[in-house]
Design an enzyme around this catalytic site. Structure first.
Site, short mmCIF file in Angstrom:
data_model
loop_
_atom_site.label_atom_id
_atom_site.label_comp_id
_atom_site.label_asym_id
_atom_site.label_seq_id
_atom_site.Cartn_x
_atom_site.Cartn_y
_atom_site.Cartn_z
N ARG A 121 54.86 39.37 96.51
CA ARG A 121 54.42 38.40 95.49
C ARG A 121 53.26 37.53 95.97
NH1 ARG A 121 60.07 37.91 94.32
NH2 ARG A 121 60.51 39.34 92.61
N LYS A 143 38.80 38.00 91.46
CA LYS A 143 39.16 39.16 90.63
C LYS A 143 39.47 40.32 91.56
CE LYS A 143 36.78 38.40 86.25
NZ LYS A 143 35.72 38.87 85.34
N GLU A 185 22.54 41.84 90.80
CA GLU A 185 23.47 40.73 90.56
C GLU A 185 22.85 39.39 90.99
OE1 GLU A 185 26.37 40.84 89.00
OE2 GLU A 185 27.21 42.85 89.23
N LYS A 227 28.24 31.14 91.52
CA LYS A 227 29.50 31.77 91.15
C LYS A 227 30.65 30.79 91.35
CE LYS A 227 32.33 35.71 90.88
NZ LYS A 227 32.49 37.14 90.95
N GLU A 237 38.64 33.19 83.32
CA GLU A 237 37.79 33.72 82.26
C GLU A 237 38.31 33.46 80.85
OE1 GLU A 237 35.65 37.26 83.40
OE2 GLU A 237 35.47 37.84 81.32
N ARG A 241 33.30 31.68 82.39
CA ARG A 241 33.19 32.73 83.41
C ARG A 241 32.53 33.99 82.85
NH1 ARG A 241 37.13 34.29 88.44
NH2 ARG A 241 35.89 36.06 89.12
N ASN A 245 28.95 37.85 83.13
CA ASN A 245 28.83 39.21 82.61
C ASN A 245 27.50 39.44 81.91
OD1 ASN A 245 31.41 39.79 83.55
ND2 ASN A 245 32.33 38.93 81.70
N HIS A 248 26.24 42.93 81.46
CA HIS A 248 27.34 43.84 81.75
C HIS A 248 27.83 44.63 80.54
CE1 HIS A 248 27.32 41.86 85.60
NE2 HIS A 248 28.32 42.58 86.04
N HIS A 252 28.19 48.44 81.20
CA HIS A 252 29.44 49.21 81.15
C HIS A 252 29.28 50.47 80.31
CE1 HIS A 252 31.73 45.36 82.35
NE2 HIS A 252 31.54 46.15 83.39
N HIS A 266 26.21 50.29 89.97
CA HIS A 266 26.59 49.16 89.13
C HIS A 266 25.46 48.12 88.97
CE1 HIS A 266 29.04 46.17 87.14
NE2 HIS A 266 28.71 45.29 88.07
#
Ligand code: GLY
Length: 367
Positions: A121, A143, A185, A227, A237, A241, A245, A248, A252, A266
């Site tokens: 956990r 993330k 980025e 960031k 998010e 946040r 993106n 993005h 994607h 990417h």
């Protein structure tokens, strides 16, 4: 060494950025933990180049280490390697108070972070990112996750690291293509929220690509500050946040169309996506026509991919690409969310973008 603090209350941590940090890893980690044995998860390319330096750096502070060396590449971010990682860590008798070290690019960081999040956990972990993309983006902000057959990053958790060590020296062993992909980025941060940083990148981008260490440290530091600031405002998010993106939604779709592989990295997709997001903003009358031209000019000056035609091989039609955007996990109530911009450094989130306008921007880009 520069330090950026991520102020998240009891989950706060530091990001150290500088040269020679692998060799000082034991001393730096020793500031937050008194454990004398640590588990490292890494991949074969990083291990061949840098694992000994890291293990020596830990040993110098009296920390023993064991390493799990996984195959390099995106397919490692999957159930089988997650299972292997967790079982290895459990076999090593990792306890909650231990720190697992994620030593690699985004794939290793995300996978190891997710293993740490879910074992017992929640076990602590340290990110030691070895690619520019991981140093400025994926190692910061918590993330973590793996890919599912249905899509990227669909299985995951928010789990903040206890420390991030961004050693600028390891960037020296990256290929120029991988480095420039990570730079996509970096540019994104200027475009989304700091026009002065974008001005600075226009001047210093070529120097940092050529290896200038102080320019690299400054760029990683500013990216991490931006960031950290956004993650402090919106860790999970719910709102701001999503600004991270920028580019993005287009990216994607392009990654899905090109198979998430070598045809389009990417950060290359992010750079093309940023150029398209500015073009779309300008078409919708939200930013001036000069802004997309400036974005494109900088990406071109850096020798980066800018247009869909810069991607090798055939792409699906504009309509099919927009359909692919609809499969992104950032879709809310079936509405596509875009990050648009009122100007360089002034991005905002909106669900109010006519599909036709997106299709037209894509069609015109290949025309
Ligand atoms: N890479 C986007 C985020 O961390 O939110």
């Amino acid at each position: 060494m520069e330090t950026v603090h991520v102020g998240l209350g009891d989950r706060a941590y530091d990001i150290h950025i500088g040269q020679g940090l692998l060799g000082r890893a034991g001393a730096l980690i020793g500031q937050i933990s008194n454990r004398k044995r640590m588990m490292i998860v890494t991949e074969e390319n990083v291990a061949a180049l840098h694992l000994q330096t890291l293990q020596d750096g830990l040993a110098a502070a009296g920390i023993e280490s064991e390493a799990l060396v996984l195959p390099a590449g995106e397919s490692t971010k999957s159930w089988p390697y997650y299972e292997q990682t967790v079982e290895w860590l459990l076999a090593q008798k990792v306890e909650r108070k231990d720190l697992v070290i994620a030593f690699g690019g985004g794939v290793i960081g995300d996978l190891t972070g997710f293993a740490a999040a879910t074992m017992r956990r929640g076990v602590g972990f340290v990110q030691i990112p070895t690619s520019l993309l991981a140093q400025v983006d994926s190692s910061v902000g918590g993330k973590t996750g793996i890919n599912a057959p249905q899509g990227k990053n669909l299985i995951g958790a928010f789990h903040q690291p206890s420390l991030v060590l961004a050693d600028i020296d390891v960037l020296g062993t990256m290929t120029s293509r991988d480095f420039l992909s990570g730079y996509g980025e970096v540019v994104k941060y200027g475009l989304l929220g700091d026009a002065a940083f974008f001005d600075w990148l226009e001047e210093y981008g070529p120097k940092l690509a050529a290896g200038d260490v102080s320019a690299r440290i400054a760029a990683v530091k500013r990216s991490c500050e931006m960031k950290a600031d956004i993650v402090e405002r919106d860790e999970t998010e719910q709102g701001d946040r999503a600004l991270l993106n920028l580019g993005h939604t287009f990216c994607h779709a392009l990654e899905a169309a090109t198979g998430y592989g070598d045809r389009l990295l990417h950060g290359e997709g992010v750079a093309i996506g940023c150029a398209l997001a500015f073009e779309l903003s300008s078409r919708l009358g939200i930013c001036s026509q000069e802004d997309p031209s400036r974005v494109r000019a900088h990406l071109k000056a850096m020798g980066m991919k800018v247009d869909l035609t810069d991607i090798d091989g055939d792409l699906p039609s504009a309509e099919a690409l927009v359909d692919l955007m609809g499969q992104d996990k950032k879709v809310v109530d079936g509405q596509l969310r875009f990050i648009l911009a009122r100007g360089i450094g002034e991005a905002f989130v909106t669900a109010d973008v006519p599909r036709d306008a997106v299709v037209q921007v894509l069609k015109d880009n290949v025309a």
